[in-house]
Motif scaffolding. Structure first.
Motif, PDB file in Angstrom:
ATOM      1  N   PHE A   1      46.487  46.967  48.481  1.00 23.40           N
ATOM      2  CA  PHE A   1      45.244  46.068  48.773  1.00 23.40           C
ATOM      3  C   PHE A   1      44.021  46.619  48.150  1.00 23.40           C
ATOM      4  O   PHE A   1      43.258  45.826  47.454  1.00 23.40           O
ATOM      5  CB  PHE A   1      45.209  46.265  50.323  1.00 23.40           C
ATOM      6  CG  PHE A   1      44.270  44.992  50.876  1.00 23.40           C
ATOM      7  CD1 PHE A   1      44.688  43.687  51.072  1.00 23.40           C
ATOM      8  CD2 PHE A   1      42.887  45.098  50.994  1.00 23.40           C
ATOM      9  CE1 PHE A   1      43.887  42.751  51.595  1.00 23.40           C
ATOM     10  CE2 PHE A   1      42.023  44.279  51.530  1.00 23.40           C
ATOM     11  CZ  PHE A   1      42.839  42.975  51.950  1.00 23.40           C
ATOM     12  N   PRO A   2      43.864  47.890  48.373  1.00 22.59           N
ATOM     13  CA  PRO A   2      42.350  48.445  47.630  1.00 22.59           C
ATOM     14  C   PRO A   2      42.385  48.302  46.072  1.00 22.59           C
ATOM     15  O   PRO A   2      41.345  47.943  45.449  1.00 22.59           O
ATOM     16  CB  PRO A   2      42.231  49.775  47.858  1.00 22.59           C
ATOM     17  CG  PRO A   2      43.599  50.016  48.475  1.00 22.59           C
ATOM     18  CD  PRO A   2      44.250  49.087  49.225  1.00 22.59           C
TER      19      PRO A   2
ATOM     20  N   GLU B   1      41.548  44.716  45.306  1.00 20.43           N
ATOM     21  CA  GLU B   1      40.119  44.673  45.848  1.00 20.43           C
ATOM     22  C   GLU B   1      39.319  45.011  44.368  1.00 20.43           C
ATOM     23  O   GLU B   1      38.310  44.200  44.220  1.00 20.43           O
ATOM     24  CB  GLU B   1      39.815  45.402  47.019  1.00 20.43           C
ATOM     25  CG  GLU B   1      39.923  44.604  48.386  1.00 20.43           C
ATOM     26  CD  GLU B   1      39.545  45.451  49.528  1.00 20.43           C
ATOM     27  OE1 GLU B   1      39.095  44.673  50.190  1.00 20.43           O
ATOM     28  OE2 GLU B   1      39.692  46.705  49.327  1.00 20.43           O
ATOM     29  N   CYS B   2      39.838  46.039  43.839  1.00 14.44           N
ATOM     30  CA  CYS B   2      39.084  46.329  42.742  1.00 14.44           C
ATOM     31  C   CYS B   2      39.062  45.500  41.386  1.00 14.44           C
ATOM     32  O   CYS B   2      37.992  45.087  40.826  1.00 14.44           O
ATOM     33  CB  CYS B   2      39.569  47.724  42.228  1.00 14.44           C
ATOM     34  SG  CYS B   2      39.085  49.049  43.429  1.00 14.44           S
TER      35      CYS B   2
ATOM     36  N   ILE C   1      36.881  42.367  42.341  1.00 15.70           N
ATOM     37  CA  ILE C   1      35.462  42.455  42.206  1.00 15.70           C
ATOM     38  C   ILE C   1      35.105  42.786  40.897  1.00 15.70           C
ATOM     39  O   ILE C   1      33.962  42.245  40.190  1.00 15.70           O
ATOM     40  CB  ILE C   1      34.837  43.948  42.921  1.00 15.70           C
ATOM     41  CG1 ILE C   1      35.110  43.930  44.304  1.00 15.70           C
ATOM     42  CG2 ILE C   1      33.569  44.251  42.729  1.00 15.70           C
ATOM     43  CD1 ILE C   1      35.012  45.043  45.161  1.00 15.70           C
ATOM     44  N   ALA C   2      35.981  43.708  39.894  1.00 13.38           N
ATOM     45  CA  ALA C   2      35.697  43.621  38.541  1.00 13.38           C
ATOM     46  C   ALA C   2      35.780  42.073  37.804  1.00 13.38           C
ATOM     47  O   ALA C   2      35.060  41.893  37.065  1.00 13.38           O
ATOM     48  CB  ALA C   2      36.978  44.422  37.869  1.00 13.38           C
TER      49      ALA C   2
ATOM     50  N   LEU D   1      35.070  39.433  39.303  1.00 15.20           N
ATOM     51  CA  LEU D   1      34.053  38.534  39.609  1.00 15.20           C
ATOM     52  C   LEU D   1      32.639  39.020  39.026  1.00 15.20           C
ATOM     53  O   LEU D   1      31.883  38.183  38.509  1.00 15.20           O
ATOM     54  CB  LEU D   1      33.568  38.247  41.096  1.00 15.20           C
ATOM     55  CG  LEU D   1      33.228  39.352  41.897  1.00 15.20           C
ATOM     56  CD1 LEU D   1      31.771  39.831  41.932  1.00 15.20           C
ATOM     57  CD2 LEU D   1      33.804  39.288  43.381  1.00 15.20           C
ATOM     58  N   ALA D   2      32.535  40.483  38.607  1.00 13.74           N
ATOM     59  CA  ALA D   2      31.506  40.893  37.883  1.00 13.74           C
ATOM     60  C   ALA D   2      31.558  40.285  36.316  1.00 13.74           C
ATOM     61  O   ALA D   2      30.608  39.884  35.814  1.00 13.74           O
ATOM     62  CB  ALA D   2      31.567  42.165  37.812  1.00 13.74           C
TER      63      ALA D   2
ATOM     64  N   ILE E   1      32.500  38.791  51.802  1.00 13.83           N
ATOM     65  CA  ILE E   1      32.207  39.949  52.723  1.00 13.83           C
ATOM     66  C   ILE E   1      32.497  39.783  54.325  1.00 13.83           C
ATOM     67  O   ILE E   1      33.015  40.432  54.844  1.00 13.83           O
ATOM     68  CB  ILE E   1      30.876  40.432  52.238  1.00 13.83           C
ATOM     69  CG1 ILE E   1      30.909  41.240  50.946  1.00 13.83           C
ATOM     70  CG2 ILE E   1      30.371  41.576  53.239  1.00 13.83           C
ATOM     71  CD1 ILE E   1      31.699  42.272  50.611  1.00 13.83           C
TER      72      ILE E   1
END
Lengths: 150, 174
Positions: free
Chosen positions: A17-18, A21-22, A25-26, A28-29, A141
């Motif tokens: 899961f984490p 998530e990374c 986020i990467a 979407l950046a 979030i």
């Protein structure tokens, strides 16, 4: 069958899961980040030496790559516990906004940007795009802070 | 350090922020919005140095043009970061991922200073020569690695639950 068992084991690892998530986020950046560079340019900020159409055309592959990574990782996150998501009001709002943002991106913003609008004439397009993507991040979030109705 | 953290989070401002149910998620959201809208600036600069995007555009113009936006993004990131730290200062201070993140942040500062003279202030020379030297590519790769590390460390913070009872007992025994 073997494949499904292996998939099952991967999904059950505490690191999955984490890690997803990374990637989310990467992704979407890169994906939203490259959309934002063109939006900022429409607002008259950032890379003002470059033509709007040059930026919009050259950044598109990175935008698509970033969004692909974001969506693929999102699939994994969703699959980890679907009930937690599709009943969640923040998630539902996020999906509506996402649909709106994607339609706006490909039907309004990108055609306008490739058309090189006169300086300052398409500010609203950049602003709407930035606000849509920012609101999607907000909803993302808030999924974690929203109580799912029983 | 721990005493400072406890004093900080006990101040009226941070107590009020902690006790509100929505302030923390709003600040966290803004932190992520900053990553989404401004993170691309770093990626683009690094990929341009590597010649992977906008290769026909001058580097000097890009470095200069993106500077203002980068400062805006960094300010937003930092403000949100400080607000989040203040609400739960002693938890952050005992979180190994927070330590890693602060270490990486320092390395970002070292990176900026180390390569300013040899890379970022020489962009116009690279444009004139029509070639990006190896050191600039090294700087770009290190930058991408550092920011990836920051992202992972940042996400990791939320997965550690510090043993506050033990921390408090140790402080009390002292």
């Amino acid at each position: 069958m073997e494949v499904f068992l292996q998939l099952e084991a991967i999904l059950e690892s505490p690191l999955t899961f984490p890690t997803l998530e990374c990637f989310h986020i990467a992704g979407l950046a890169v994906g939203i980040g490259t959309i934002a560079i063109v939006d900022f340019r429409l607002l008259g900020l950032g890379l003002r030496d470059q033509k709007i159409s040059t930026l919009a055309a050259n950044l598109t592959p990175l935008t698509l790559l970033g969004l692909c990574v974001t969506f693929l990782s999102a699939g994994g996150l969703f699959y980890s516990d679907p009930d937690l998501y599709y009943l969640n009001h923040s998630f539902q709002l996020k999906m509506v906004l996402l649909l709106g943002a994607l339609m706006f991106q490909f039907m309004v913003r990108q055609p306008r940007a490739l058309d090189d609008p006169p300086e300052g004439s398409a500010r609203w397009v950049g602003a709407v795009s930035l606000l849509l993507w920012a609101s999607i991040v907000f909803c993302g979030i808030f999924i974690g802070f929203t109580v799912v109705p029983e | 350090m721990m005493a400072f953290a406890q004093w900080l989070q006990a101040t009226a401002l941070f107590t009020a922020l902690r006790e509100s149910w929505y302030v923390y998620p709003v600040v966290l959201s803004l932190h992520l919005v900053a990553i989404a809208l401004f993170g691309g600036l770093i990626v683009i600069t690094d990929l341009r140095l590597l010649g992977l995007v906008l290769a026909d555009q001058p580097i000097a113009g890009m470095v200069k043009g993106l500077r203002g936006l980068k400062h805006m993004g960094a300010t937003l990131l930092f403000l949100c970061g400080i607000l989040m730290f203040g609400t739960k200062a002693e938890e952050y201070l005992t979180n190994p991922f927070f330590h890693a993140k602060m270490g990486l942040l320092m390395l970002v500062g070292v990176h900026a200073m180390a390569f300013r003279g040899s890379v970022y202030s020489k962009a116009a020379e690279f444009d004139a020569a029509g070639k990006v030297p190896g050191i600039a590519k090294v700087a770009a790769v290190i930058s991408l690695l550092l920011w990836t590390g920051l992202l992972i460390a940042g996400r990791g913070i939320g997965y550690v639950e510090p043993d506050l009872d033990r921390i408090h007992a140790q402080l009390w025994l002292r």
